[in-house]
Design a protein around this motif. Structure first.
Motif, PDB file in Angstrom:
ATOM      1  N   GLU A   1      -2.774 -12.662 -36.562  1.00  0.00           N
ATOM      2  CA  GLU A   1      -3.699 -13.217 -37.551  1.00  0.00           C
ATOM      3  C   GLU A   1      -4.242 -12.093 -38.423  1.00  0.00           C
ATOM      4  OE1 GLU A   1      -7.920 -15.225 -37.172  1.00  0.00           O
ATOM      5  OE2 GLU A   1      -6.300 -16.645 -36.707  1.00  0.00           O
TER       6      GLU A   1
ATOM      7  N   LYS B   1      -8.883 -15.179 -41.674  1.00  0.00           N
ATOM      8  CA  LYS B   1      -9.120 -16.613 -41.551  1.00  0.00           C
ATOM      9  C   LYS B   1     -10.479 -16.947 -42.151  1.00  0.00           C
ATOM     10  CE  LYS B   1      -9.117 -20.244 -38.053  1.00  0.00           C
ATOM     11  NZ  LYS B   1      -8.893 -20.505 -36.618  1.00  0.00           N
TER      12      LYS B   1
ATOM     13  N   PHE C   1     -11.943 -25.275 -40.595  1.00  0.00           N
ATOM     14  CA  PHE C   1     -10.798 -24.517 -41.106  1.00  0.00           C
ATOM     15  C   PHE C   1     -10.620 -24.764 -42.598  1.00  0.00           C
ATOM     16  CE2 PHE C   1      -6.338 -24.327 -42.314  1.00  0.00           C
ATOM     17  CZ  PHE C   1      -5.973 -23.079 -41.867  1.00  0.00           C
TER      18      PHE C   1
ATOM     19  N   ASP D   1      -5.956 -19.683 -43.623  1.00  0.00           N
ATOM     20  CA  ASP D   1      -5.719 -18.488 -42.818  1.00  0.00           C
ATOM     21  C   ASP D   1      -4.396 -17.848 -43.221  1.00  0.00           C
ATOM     22  OD1 ASP D   1      -3.693 -19.899 -41.507  1.00  0.00           O
ATOM     23  OD2 ASP D   1      -4.387 -19.411 -39.506  1.00  0.00           O
TER      24      ASP D   1
ATOM     25  N   GLN E   1      -1.280 -15.401 -41.577  1.00  0.00           N
ATOM     26  CA  GLN E   1      -0.672 -14.862 -40.366  1.00  0.00           C
ATOM     27  C   GLN E   1       0.587 -14.108 -40.721  1.00  0.00           C
ATOM     28  OE1 GLN E   1       0.037 -18.041 -37.615  1.00  0.00           O
ATOM     29  NE2 GLN E   1      -2.129 -18.336 -37.177  1.00  0.00           N
TER      30      GLN E   1
ATOM     31  N   LEU F   1      -9.451 -12.944 -46.110  1.00  0.00           N
ATOM     32  CA  LEU F   1      -8.164 -13.575 -45.873  1.00  0.00           C
ATOM     33  C   LEU F   1      -7.036 -12.556 -45.757  1.00  0.00           C
ATOM     34  CD1 LEU F   1      -6.506 -16.236 -45.701  1.00  0.00           C
ATOM     35  CD2 LEU F   1      -6.251 -16.080 -48.189  1.00  0.00           C
TER      36      LEU F   1
END
Length: 150
Positions: free
Chosen positions: A30, A33, A40, A43, A45, A146
């Motif tokens: 990650e 986020k 949420f 995010d 990844q 982010l």
């Protein structure tokens, strides 16, 4: 005759198990986020050299529909995207910035709402450019978080 029968059964069962094989996967790292109070929003990844940004589609505010787009970090694409967005906060382009990504197109839409500069993502998976998803508007601080910069 028994041996032939035994060998045939052995061959059939061994070929049946050969159809299923274990696939090795790498765990996603990650990067950042945005989830204020557990809600949420978006995010980022990284899995191998591929970055995936998943976001709650803001087009349908009352439905929980999630969209994502991915790109490989070739030619420092991740850092270039980050720098392009940060530069957009300074320059505030009037038109949307359209970028081609492997699975379609990505739009960066910059706005100024109540004196606060914001950007939102839109993305498409087809070549005619119809947008299939919109992210929520994000501030510069959100973008830094982010992309794992703060």
């Amino acid at each position: 005759m028994r041996n032939l029968f035994f060998i045939t059964i052995l061959f059939i069962t061994s070929s049946a198990f050969a159809q299923i094989s274990k696939v090795e996967t790498t765990k996603a790292e990650e990067i950042g986020k945005i989830a204020p109070m557990g809600q949420f929003i978006i995010d980022c990844q990284k899995r191998g050299d591929t970055y995936t940004i998943m976001y709650k589609d803001w087009k349908f505010q009352h439905l929980d529909e999630y969209k994502q787009f991915s790109f490989k970090d070739e030619d420092n694409a991740f850092e270039n995207l980050y720098e392009m967005i940060i530069k957009g906060f300074d320059d505030m382009p009037e038109d949307d910035i359209m970028l081609e990504i492997p699975d379609g197109y990505l739009w960066l839409k910059f706005d100024k709402v109540w004196g606060v500069k914001q950007v939102s993502f839109g993305h498409s998976v087809d070549k005619n450019g119809s947008v299939i998803g919109y992210s929520r508007q994000l501030t510069k601080k959100n973008i830094q978080k982010l992309f794992g910069k703060k």
